[in-house]
Design an enzyme around this catalytic site. Sequence first.
Site, PDB file in Angstrom:
ATOM      1  N   VAL A   1      45.220  32.805  35.067  1.00 42.92           N
ATOM      2  CA  VAL A   1      44.364  32.547  36.226  1.00 42.92           C
ATOM      3  C   VAL A   1      42.973  32.069  35.790  1.00 42.92           C
ATOM      4  O   VAL A   1      42.453  31.062  36.280  1.00 42.92           O
ATOM      5  CB  VAL A   1      44.227  33.814  37.115  1.00 42.92           C
ATOM      6  CG1 VAL A   1      43.421  33.501  38.374  1.00 42.92           C
ATOM      7  CG2 VAL A   1      45.593  34.369  37.490  1.00 42.92           C
TER       8      VAL A   1
ATOM      9  N   LYS B   1      44.526  44.042  40.840  1.00 48.04           N
ATOM     10  CA  LYS B   1      45.089  45.050  41.763  1.00 48.04           C
ATOM     11  C   LYS B   1      45.188  46.415  41.094  1.00 48.04           C
ATOM     12  O   LYS B   1      45.001  47.444  41.732  1.00 48.04           O
ATOM     13  CB  LYS B   1      46.457  44.608  42.281  1.00 48.04           C
ATOM     14  CG  LYS B   1      47.516  44.452  41.208  1.00 48.04           C
ATOM     15  CD  LYS B   1      48.432  43.298  41.464  1.00 48.04           C
ATOM     16  CE  LYS B   1      48.835  42.667  40.154  1.00 48.04           C
ATOM     17  NZ  LYS B   1      49.057  41.248  40.234  1.00 48.04           N
TER      18      LYS B   1
ATOM     19  N   GLU C   1      40.309  38.722  47.133  1.00 50.55           N
ATOM     20  CA  GLU C   1      41.377  38.053  47.887  1.00 50.55           C
ATOM     21  C   GLU C   1      42.648  37.892  47.047  1.00 50.55           C
ATOM     22  O   GLU C   1      43.767  37.959  47.568  1.00 50.55           O
ATOM     23  CB  GLU C   1      40.888  36.681  48.365  1.00 50.55           C
ATOM     24  CG  GLU C   1      41.852  35.921  49.224  1.00 50.55           C
ATOM     25  CD  GLU C   1      42.221  36.673  50.516  1.00 50.55           C
ATOM     26  OE1 GLU C   1      41.385  36.743  51.420  1.00 50.55           O
ATOM     27  OE2 GLU C   1      43.357  37.182  50.601  1.00 50.55           O
TER      28      GLU C   1
ATOM     29  N   GLY D   1      61.039  32.838  32.759  1.00 52.44           N
ATOM     30  CA  GLY D   1      59.629  33.209  32.856  1.00 52.44           C
ATOM     31  C   GLY D   1      59.225  33.765  34.218  1.00 52.44           C
ATOM     32  O   GLY D   1      58.043  33.980  34.469  1.00 52.44           O
TER      33      GLY D   1
ATOM     34  N   ASP E   1      53.935  47.421  40.920  1.00 50.55           N
ATOM     35  CA  ASP E   1      53.033  46.327  41.316  1.00 50.55           C
ATOM     36  C   ASP E   1      52.911  46.277  42.847  1.00 50.55           C
ATOM     37  O   ASP E   1      51.804  46.193  43.395  1.00 50.55           O
ATOM     38  CB  ASP E   1      53.602  45.006  40.756  1.00 50.55           C
ATOM     39  CG  ASP E   1      52.840  43.795  41.238  1.00 50.55           C
ATOM     40  OD1 ASP E   1      51.795  43.480  40.646  1.00 50.55           O
ATOM     41  OD2 ASP E   1      53.288  43.157  42.219  1.00 50.55           O
TER      42      ASP E   1
ATOM     43  N   LYS F   1      49.559  46.943  45.491  1.00 57.49           N
ATOM     44  CA  LYS F   1      49.145  46.029  46.565  1.00 57.49           C
ATOM     45  C   LYS F   1      49.221  46.740  47.923  1.00 57.49           C
ATOM     46  O   LYS F   1      48.369  46.522  48.799  1.00 57.49           O
ATOM     47  CB  LYS F   1      50.021  44.783  46.551  1.00 57.49           C
ATOM     48  CG  LYS F   1      49.790  43.941  45.296  1.00 57.49           C
ATOM     49  CD  LYS F   1      50.854  42.890  45.117  1.00 57.49           C
ATOM     50  CE  LYS F   1      50.644  42.099  43.851  1.00 57.49           C
ATOM     51  NZ  LYS F   1      51.824  41.304  43.491  1.00 57.49           N
TER      52      LYS F   1
ATOM     53  N   GLY G   1      50.980  32.829  40.170  1.00 62.15           N
ATOM     54  CA  GLY G   1      50.827  31.502  39.571  1.00 62.15           C
ATOM     55  C   GLY G   1      49.345  31.281  39.276  1.00 62.15           C
ATOM     56  O   GLY G   1      48.496  31.616  40.103  1.00 62.15           O
TER      57      GLY G   1
HETATM   58  P1  NAP Z   1      46.313  36.961  31.299  1.00 60.44           P
HETATM   59  O1  NAP Z   1      47.005  35.641  31.317  1.00 60.44           O
HETATM   60  O2  NAP Z   1      46.915  38.066  30.531  1.00 60.44           O
HETATM   61  O3  NAP Z   1      44.822  36.725  30.795  1.00 60.44           O
HETATM   62  C1  NAP Z   1      43.942  37.781  30.516  1.00 60.44           C
HETATM   63  C2  NAP Z   1      42.670  37.184  29.935  1.00 60.44           C
HETATM   64  O4  NAP Z   1      41.748  38.250  29.753  1.00 60.44           O
HETATM   65  C3  NAP Z   1      42.849  36.521  28.578  1.00 60.44           C
HETATM   66  O5  NAP Z   1      42.104  35.356  28.492  1.00 60.44           O
HETATM   67  C4  NAP Z   1      42.327  37.578  27.594  1.00 60.44           C
HETATM   68  O6  NAP Z   1      41.715  37.028  26.435  1.00 60.44           O
HETATM   69  C5  NAP Z   1      41.258  38.236  28.424  1.00 60.44           C
HETATM   70  N1  NAP Z   1      41.036  39.613  27.984  1.00 60.44           N
HETATM   71  C6  NAP Z   1      41.917  40.624  28.032  1.00 60.44           C
HETATM   72  N2  NAP Z   1      41.359  41.743  27.523  1.00 60.44           N
HETATM   73  C7  NAP Z   1      40.099  41.392  27.163  1.00 60.44           C
HETATM   74  C8  NAP Z   1      39.033  42.087  26.565  1.00 60.44           C
HETATM   75  N3  NAP Z   1      39.160  43.372  26.201  1.00 60.44           N
HETATM   76  N4  NAP Z   1      37.880  41.426  26.348  1.00 60.44           N
HETATM   77  C9  NAP Z   1      37.750  40.138  26.683  1.00 60.44           C
HETATM   78  N5  NAP Z   1      38.742  39.414  27.251  1.00 60.44           N
HETATM   79  C10 NAP Z   1      39.892  40.043  27.480  1.00 60.44           C
HETATM   80  O7  NAP Z   1      46.115  37.506  32.789  1.00 60.44           O
HETATM   81  P2  NAP Z   1      46.276  36.679  34.164  1.00 60.44           P
HETATM   82  O8  NAP Z   1      47.730  36.492  34.461  1.00 60.44           O
HETATM   83  O9  NAP Z   1      45.371  35.499  34.146  1.00 60.44           O
HETATM   84  O10 NAP Z   1      45.770  37.772  35.202  1.00 60.44           O
HETATM   85  C11 NAP Z   1      44.397  38.071  35.357  1.00 60.44           C
HETATM   86  C12 NAP Z   1      44.226  39.001  36.561  1.00 60.44           C
HETATM   87  O11 NAP Z   1      44.695  38.325  37.716  1.00 60.44           O
HETATM   88  C13 NAP Z   1      45.018  40.292  36.469  1.00 60.44           C
HETATM   89  O12 NAP Z   1      44.293  41.335  37.042  1.00 60.44           O
HETATM   90  C14 NAP Z   1      46.255  40.011  37.290  1.00 60.44           C
HETATM   91  O13 NAP Z   1      46.821  41.172  37.852  1.00 60.44           O
HETATM   92  C15 NAP Z   1      45.667  39.133  38.380  1.00 60.44           C
HETATM   93  N6  NAP Z   1      46.628  38.235  39.014  1.00 60.44           N
HETATM   94  C16 NAP Z   1      47.371  37.404  38.266  1.00 60.44           C
HETATM   95  C17 NAP Z   1      48.274  36.560  38.888  1.00 60.44           C
HETATM   96  C18 NAP Z   1      49.109  35.599  38.093  1.00 60.44           C
HETATM   97  O14 NAP Z   1      49.892  34.864  38.710  1.00 60.44           O
HETATM   98  N7  NAP Z   1      49.002  35.540  36.781  1.00 60.44           N
HETATM   99  C19 NAP Z   1      48.394  36.594  40.290  1.00 60.44           C
HETATM  100  C20 NAP Z   1      47.602  37.454  41.035  1.00 60.44           C
HETATM  101  C21 NAP Z   1      46.717  38.271  40.378  1.00 60.44           C
HETATM  102  P3  NAP Z   1      42.568  36.227  25.305  1.00 60.44           P
HETATM  103  O15 NAP Z   1      43.066  35.020  26.022  1.00 60.44           O
HETATM  104  O16 NAP Z   1      41.616  35.910  24.265  1.00 60.44           O
HETATM  105  O17 NAP Z   1      43.657  37.164  24.900  1.00 60.44           O
END
Ligand code: NAP
Length: 451
Positions: A17, A106, A130, A188, A202, A206, A309
Amino acid sequence: MTDYRTLRVALLGAGAVGSQVADLLLKHGDELADRAGAKLELAGIAVRDLDARRDVDLPRELFTTDADTLIVGSDIVIELMGGIEPARTQVLHAIASGADVVTANKALLATHGSEVFEAADQVGAEVYYEAAAAGAIPIIRPLRDSLAGDRVVRIMGIVNGTTNYILDRMDTEGADFGDVLAQAQALGYAEADPTADVEGYDAAQKAAILASLAFHTTVPLDAVHREGITSVDAAMIESARHAGYVIKLLAVCERLAGENGGGESISVRVYPALVERTHPLASVHGANNAVFVQAEAAGDLMFYGAGAGGVQTASAVLGDVVSAARRHIAGGIGVGESTRANLPAVPIGHVITRYQITLEVDDQPGVLATVAGILSEGRVSIATVEQTVIEQTPDADDSAAATGSATGAGSARLVIGTHKAREQDLSETVERLAASGVVERVVSVLRVEGN
Ligand code: NAP
């Protein structure tokens, strides 16, 4: 270009994201400035690993591993790291530093929401989230703002894309849970460790967020009854289809009228439930999400779209960033979460709904009357019954003969649809059925939702 004031935006996380949020902020900066009334300057992006591969190309000089320093002096902090720590500490640090916070987390809000919102209230900051429930679908703002003048009666949400994908494929292909999960993992759609999705954790997070907003009440995660979809098999899906239903993992948040002169209460629960095929939620296919809201004045509303996504979720995050920027420009203190109603959440035993009970019974005269009697004693009223004789294989006949079982009569399957019953009555009755001499096996008990 208009001479806008510049707001400093810090981004924590550049994963699925975060990287999309950074890309859109940089690409559409001028447009966003016109909408927000302020120039949004991406001051930096905090990550763990500066050399990690990103989904999109982003200027290297923006990256840092020092989130603490990046936060200080920022007007808006976007938290997209996920998980509880260090996200919690950094969100609190951002609030204490005078920033508004935008988060999609969440897990953080469902477990530490009160702490975060109280900290924001104390300094007049605002927390926007949101994207924390149902990804790209606008549901937080409708509940918080658009329906603020109404009374929400019930929410039924398909809020987990992975489980909807699995159940949808089981429904359309007749496939078994394990096979579809393995395919979903290969494509995936499901994580290598699918527990959070398939066990309903999860969706429960929510549900806690949606119920808190809808009922102006702090709903802790442990007040959410949770069941996953691992016990749903192809036979249950087929039986549901035969009866005109589809099985969906639902997050149900319900306002309950006062009982015995008591006040109102709420029920928040996540479980696989039968939904009539004509209900709008039945047509939510694949990994999509939908939230069906029933409000006293507004009636039925349905919000539908991508529940996850990277780029889709980034849309919701950026909407929040624009709102936060507008508030900064307008000034004044943030609007805190409304928890005035403070309604108690009742345990699952108090819930009243319809059920479908599937039993394997001895195929003998009088069995149906015995089953009906046990249900009636338990205050569970029958709406429909369907009985089918289970074909016995030659082997099964042989083993029945070898063990001298009963009269040699076979088994029958009873599918019983009930009228509305109280969960506690229902579960005690099912226990009595299971212990009765005539029931060989309780195949499944499913709630029917959406009526
Ligand atoms: P992700 O792909 O796992 O990315 C997490 C990011 O946070 C990475 O860039 C990581 O750094 C960084 N990070 C993690 N721990 C850290 C730390 N201790 N210090 C600094 N940076 C740190 O997660 P995501 O899928 O984007 O999700 C992010 C949030 O959005 C979550 O809360 C998730 O529940 C929510 N969300 C995601 C989706 C989805 O579709 N993916 C949908 C709705 C909500 P590195 O890249 O260097 O490892």
